[in-house]
Design an enzyme around this catalytic site. Structure first.
Site, PDB file in Angstrom:
ATOM      1  N   TYR A   1       9.881   6.038  16.587  1.00 43.89           N
ATOM      2  CA  TYR A   1       9.852   6.156  15.128  1.00 43.89           C
ATOM      3  C   TYR A   1      10.949   7.093  14.626  1.00 43.89           C
ATOM      4  CZ  TYR A   1       8.103   7.246  10.439  1.00 43.89           C
ATOM      5  OH  TYR A   1       7.998   7.443   9.085  1.00 43.89           O
TER       6      TYR A   1
ATOM      7  N   SER B   1       0.848  -1.195   0.000  1.00 40.83           N
ATOM      8  CA  SER B   1       0.000   0.000   0.000  1.00 40.83           C
ATOM      9  C   SER B   1       0.882   1.243   0.000  1.00 40.83           C
ATOM     10  CB  SER B   1      -0.920   0.009   1.226  1.00 40.83           C
ATOM     11  OG  SER B   1      -0.150   0.091   2.417  1.00 40.83           O
TER      12      SER B   1
ATOM     13  N   SER C   1      12.004  10.014   6.186  1.00 40.47           N
ATOM     14  CA  SER C   1      10.884  10.887   6.556  1.00 40.47           C
ATOM     15  C   SER C   1      11.482  12.214   6.986  1.00 40.47           C
ATOM     16  CB  SER C   1      10.124  10.265   7.740  1.00 40.47           C
ATOM     17  OG  SER C   1       9.254  11.187   8.349  1.00 40.47           O
TER      18      SER C   1
END
Length: 277
Positions: A151, A13, A138
């Site tokens: 994270y 996804s 990120s």
């Protein structure tokens, strides 16, 4: 690009799915991998809609044997590997007083050690072709964000690993780059697993978490599409010489730029403190 082979992890996804379709559309022989092949329905449908073919294979980045088996199979079947996109990852929201160290280790296992395991397996093959190694990190790999301790730690680690590897890999002909999206509208957000009741159950951190979640919902309401990130990844695969650090939107560039100019950390701390106040 028809003779060039790219392997992409985490394609069930979101960014991985759109990157796989975009790479195939650009002409790469695209090996789209995912931990559970039973979840490949959306990937197959997207490829069919785009009119492209994908070589879909199982690869669990947390299982070294799975990684080795997949890479060996790609080499046996295609004879080469020209690019790899480390995309597989998992979101996580929490703060250390309220969660176990094992939970933090699990986040590191997927988001950092998974990247390391894949990188080790593919480097000899990328060296043979003068290939490219891209890792989706990120903006959270540059700026530490509230309730994203584990994270961001994993993404910081991945960025440090790749920033250190890049000049070494370049001496043997391999190009290394990191892709830094900001907020992306994808299933990744849903997969973080935060329930509506989380703030009420967070004890003394409840008010701060409620404020963080309100702010985050707003940020993701105006998020970049995963298709746009997939196109940015394809650009990094095809451009003559990609930059080491690639932000995928103007918002991401502004956000990361603030950190890189913030020598004493006060600018970032002031900004992120406002998210929880």
């Amino acid at each position: 690009m028809s003779d060039k082979v790219v392997l992409i992890t985490g394609t069930s996804s979101g960014i991985g799915l759109t990157a796989a379709v975009a790479a195939a559309r650009a002409g790469f022989t695209t090996v789209a991998t995912l931990r559970d092949p039973a979840r490949a329905g959306a990937l197959r449908k997207a490829a069919e809609t785009a009119g492209v073919e994908l070589d879909i294979r199982r690869l669990d980045v947390t299982d070294a044997a799975s990684v080795e088996e997949c890479v060996a199979g790609v080499i046996a079947d295609h004879g080469r590997l020209d690019a790899v996109v480390n995309n597989a990852g998992a979101g996580h929201v929490g703060t250390i007083e309220n969660e176990s160290v094992d939970a933090v280790r699990a986040v590191m296992e997927v988001n950092f050690f998974g990247v390391v395991t894949v990188t080790k397996a593919v480097m000899p093959h990328l060296r043979a072709t003068g290939g490219r190694l891209l890792t989706v990190t990120s903006v959270g790999g540059v700026i530490g964000q509230p309730f994203n301790e584990a994270y961001c730690a994993a993404k910081f680690a991945a960025e440090g690993f790749m920033e250190s590897l890049a000049p070494v890999a370049a001496t043997v002909g391999v190009t290394v780059a990191v892709i830094e999206p900001g907020a992306v509208a994808s299933e990744f957000v849903a997969n973080v697993g935060i329930e509506e009741s989380a703030a009420a159950e967070a004890g003394v951190y409840g008010p701060a978490l409620a404020n963080y979640l309100d702010r985050t919902r707003g940020a993701f309401a105006a998020a970049q599409t995963s298709e746009a990130v997939g196109e940015a990844i394809t650009g990094a695969l095809t451009t003559g010489r990609p930059a080491f650090r690639i932000q995928t939107s103007d918002a991401a560039r502004t956000f990361v730029g603030a950190k890189l100019a913030d020598l004493d950390g006060s600018l970032v701390q002031t900004a992120t403190s406002a998210w929880v106040a």
